[in-house]
Design a protein around this motif. Structure first.
Motif, PDB file in Angstrom:
ATOM      1  N   LEU A 126       2.345   5.909   7.427  1.00  0.00           N
ATOM      2  CA  LEU A 126       1.509   4.713   7.312  1.00  0.00           C
ATOM      3  C   LEU A 126       1.011   4.520   5.878  1.00  0.00           C
ATOM      4  N   SER A 127       0.679   5.633   5.204  1.00  0.00           N
ATOM      5  CA  SER A 127       0.130   5.517   3.847  1.00  0.00           C
ATOM      6  C   SER A 127       1.135   4.894   2.882  1.00  0.00           C
ATOM      7  N   LYS A 128       2.441   5.058   3.180  1.00  0.00           N
ATOM      8  CA  LYS A 128       3.478   4.448   2.324  1.00  0.00           C
ATOM      9  C   LYS A 128       3.467   2.927   2.435  1.00  0.00           C
ATOM     10  N   ARG A 129       2.862   2.420   3.516  1.00  0.00           N
ATOM     11  CA  ARG A 129       2.853   0.970   3.734  1.00  0.00           C
ATOM     12  C   ARG A 129       1.598   0.300   3.193  1.00  0.00           C
ATOM     13  N   ILE A 130       0.689   1.095   2.596  1.00  0.00           N
ATOM     14  CA  ILE A 130      -0.536   0.519   2.028  1.00  0.00           C
ATOM     15  C   ILE A 130      -0.322   0.311   0.532  1.00  0.00           C
ATOM     16  N   PRO A 131      -0.435  -0.920   0.025  1.00  0.00           N
ATOM     17  CA  PRO A 131      -0.239  -1.149  -1.407  1.00  0.00           C
ATOM     18  C   PRO A 131      -1.270  -0.375  -2.230  1.00  0.00           C
TER      19      PRO A 131
END
Length: 557
Positions: A126-131
């Motif tokens: 999920l953290s990879k999807r947060i800009p």
């Protein structure tokens, strides 16, 4: 012979205090805040795999019924009329996640406890999807993306438990933290139970916008959580519903009593310590350790690893108050670990006796990062270590080091709090079960190098829930006006070592913390696979072997 006359005490308020380690029901006099009676039941924790922590929601509910019943019996023996109980408040372990069937009232899986680490790969994905330039999760919730909070636990249940998936598809599933599960069950369950939570518990799910005080559509879409399963969000002090007593409960006099207070345990302790002013803070020593500082009506975002959270909203039309929070995962849990896993004590109270025998850890340091490190590090790769061992080290030194670890972790979050707030705390208000340990309290004063102040009645979490319940509109038996709040007698612990010694011990602790980081890879923490051992440095085996040797030598006396 005529029946003994019932004591007249004025309105009483009950509080369910459902924690990670135990459940309690306590009854207070609303005019004096005096604790009249209580009962406590320990709760089992299950560890199905390495890093997983679960509890049985039905056992939790049954423990609440048992505590209510036994407390009512004790009140009867004290000749106190239980029909004077005018309201009930609920305080609970936060973040712990339950999904149940609204038609049958049956849980669809065990409760996934706040300490549980199974969702680490979910968090990383999920953290990879947060800009990088727009951390909308943190700006909306005040929380870092972590295994600690409910959204990722719920995501895991939706991904991995077929019963949960099927119930969602068939519109039978309800989600809640422990407060929601208890309030729904106590107000009728499948027969009209009220599905709600309060703002403090909602603010720990990572699905709640702490500015608008609503479930956030963007966050629910990000975590892929269907909003239809979420509870209604209410204030911390209002009538949610009336008690409908289970047929198994003898305390029928509580039938129809309003449940009118609900606060996550740390918010409840803040209220119970009467920290109603901007800048007032408390530290609670329970399974974990939680330092909260009231920041008033403004959200303060930390630059030093603390959380921004909802402190309380004491009425439907009352303003919301916020807090900065430093969260430590393992405090009292380390004592339970020494009791249940190593067997070096038979009861939790024995830790004080062992520590007193030596009065020092003799250079031994214990970093109990069983669930990674929480504030201020947020380092999930960390695991527990005991270091600085010599042949002279014995179980007394390890016991002392365990108590020191609780104090050092508190020092770290207090330092972060002082840096964020700009005004250092002049003393620390404390509460929770561990504060009965005088060695711990003196150690805490020495390590913080400020006085530690403890109320003579340490049940401030339950007291906060009772205050919220008694003050609710439609109940009105407990005034929260400053002039009406009862004065509390305090015990004070002053620092007894010099500042230089305090700093040397603290800097050595920080060195030990750095050695605890980086033990575990994502795959090993999630899978429960034996290959975990391939990912650990040699130091792990050296430390483990030494602990086992010491354990073998000293458990046997």
């Amino acid at each position: 012979m005529a029946a003994a006359k019932k004591a007249v005490l004025g309105p009483l308020v009950g509080a369910v205090d459902q924690g990670t380690s135990s459940t309690r029901f306590l009854v207070f006099n609303s005019r004096t805040a005096e604790l009249l009676s209580h009962h406590q039941v320990e709760i089992k924790q299950e560890f199905p795999r390495e890093g997983w922590v679960e509890q049985d929601p039905k056992e939790i509910l049954q423990s609440v019924y048992e505590c209510i019943e036994k407390t009512c019996e004790k009140l009867g023996q004290l000749n106190i009329d239980i029909s004077n109980i005018k309201a009930i408040g609920v305080s609970n372990q936060r973040e712990t996640t339950v999904v149940w069937d609204k038609l049958t009232g049956e849980p669809l899986y065990n409760a996934v406890v706040w300490l549980d680490l199974r969702t680490q790969s979910t968090v990383e994905n999920l953290s990879k999807r947060i800009p990088g330039n727009n951390n909308f999760v943190k700006s909306k919730t005040g929380l870092p993306l972590s295994t600690y909070f409910s959204a990722v636990k719920l995501r895991w249940l939706l991904d991995n438990v077929r019963k949960v998936q099927k119930a969602v598809e068939e519109d039978r599933a309800l989600f809640g933290t422990i407060d929601s599960w208890l309030i729904w069950s106590l107000t009728g369950g499948a027969n009209g139970g009220v599905h709600c939570t309060d703002v403090t518990n909602a603010s720990r799910t990572m699905l709640f916008n702490i500015h608008s005080l609503e479930w956030d559509k963007e966050l629910c879409e990000f975590f892929e959580i269907p909003m239809k399963i979420l509870p209604n969000v209410r204030s911390s002090s209002e009538i949610y519903g009336l008690m409908k007593i289970s047929h198994s409960l003898k305390a029928g006099a509580l039938e129809g009593v309003p449940i009118s207070g609900c606060l996550g345990d740390q918010s409840a302790a803040l209220v119970g310590q009467m920290c109603f002013q901007d800048g007032e803070a408390k530290n609670t020593y329970g399974t974990g350790c939680f330092l909260l500082c009231n920041t008033g009506r403004k959200c303060v975002f930390s630059e030093h690893g603390l959380l921004t959270t909802v402190a309380y909203k004491l009425g439907r039309d009352k303003p919301v108050y916020y807090a900065l929070e430093g969260s430590v995962a393992i405090a009292g849990a380390v004592i339970r670990w020494l009791r249940d896993n190593l067997g070096i004590i038979k009861t939790s109270e024995e830790i004080e006796k062992l520590a007193k025998e030596v009065g020092t850890s003799y250079g031994c340091y214990f970093v109990p990062a069983f669930s990674g490190l929480y504030a201020p590090y947020w380092e999930p790769s960390a695991r527990g270590i005991i270091c600085g061992l010599t042949q002279f080290t014995n179980k007394c030194h390890i016991a002392f080091a365990a108590l020191e670890a609780v104090c050092f972790q508190t020092r770290e979050i207090l330092d972060a709090m002082n840096r964020d707030c700009g005004i250092p705390l002049s003393h620390l208000q404390v509460d929770g079960g561990m504060t009965n340990n005088k060695i711990l309290m003196q150690l805490q004063a020495d390590i913080l190098y400020i006085p530690v102040v403890k109320p003579s009645m340490p049940e401030t979490t339950a007291l906060g829930a009772a205050m919220a319940a008694g003050a609710a509109e439609g109940v009105g038996v407990w005034s929260l006006e400053p002039e009406d709040l009862s004065a509390v007698t305090m015990e004070r612990f002053e620092p007894q070592i010099n500042a230089e010694e305090s700093e040397i011990r603290y800097s050595t602790w920080k060195k030990a913390v750095m050695k605890s980081v980086g033990w575990v890879t994502t795959q090993s923490s999630e899978s429960g696979d034996p290959s975990i051992f391939c990912s650990l440095p040699l130091g792990f085996f050296i430390v483990s072997s030494m602990v086992m040797l010491i354990g073998a030598r000293y458990i046997s006396g």
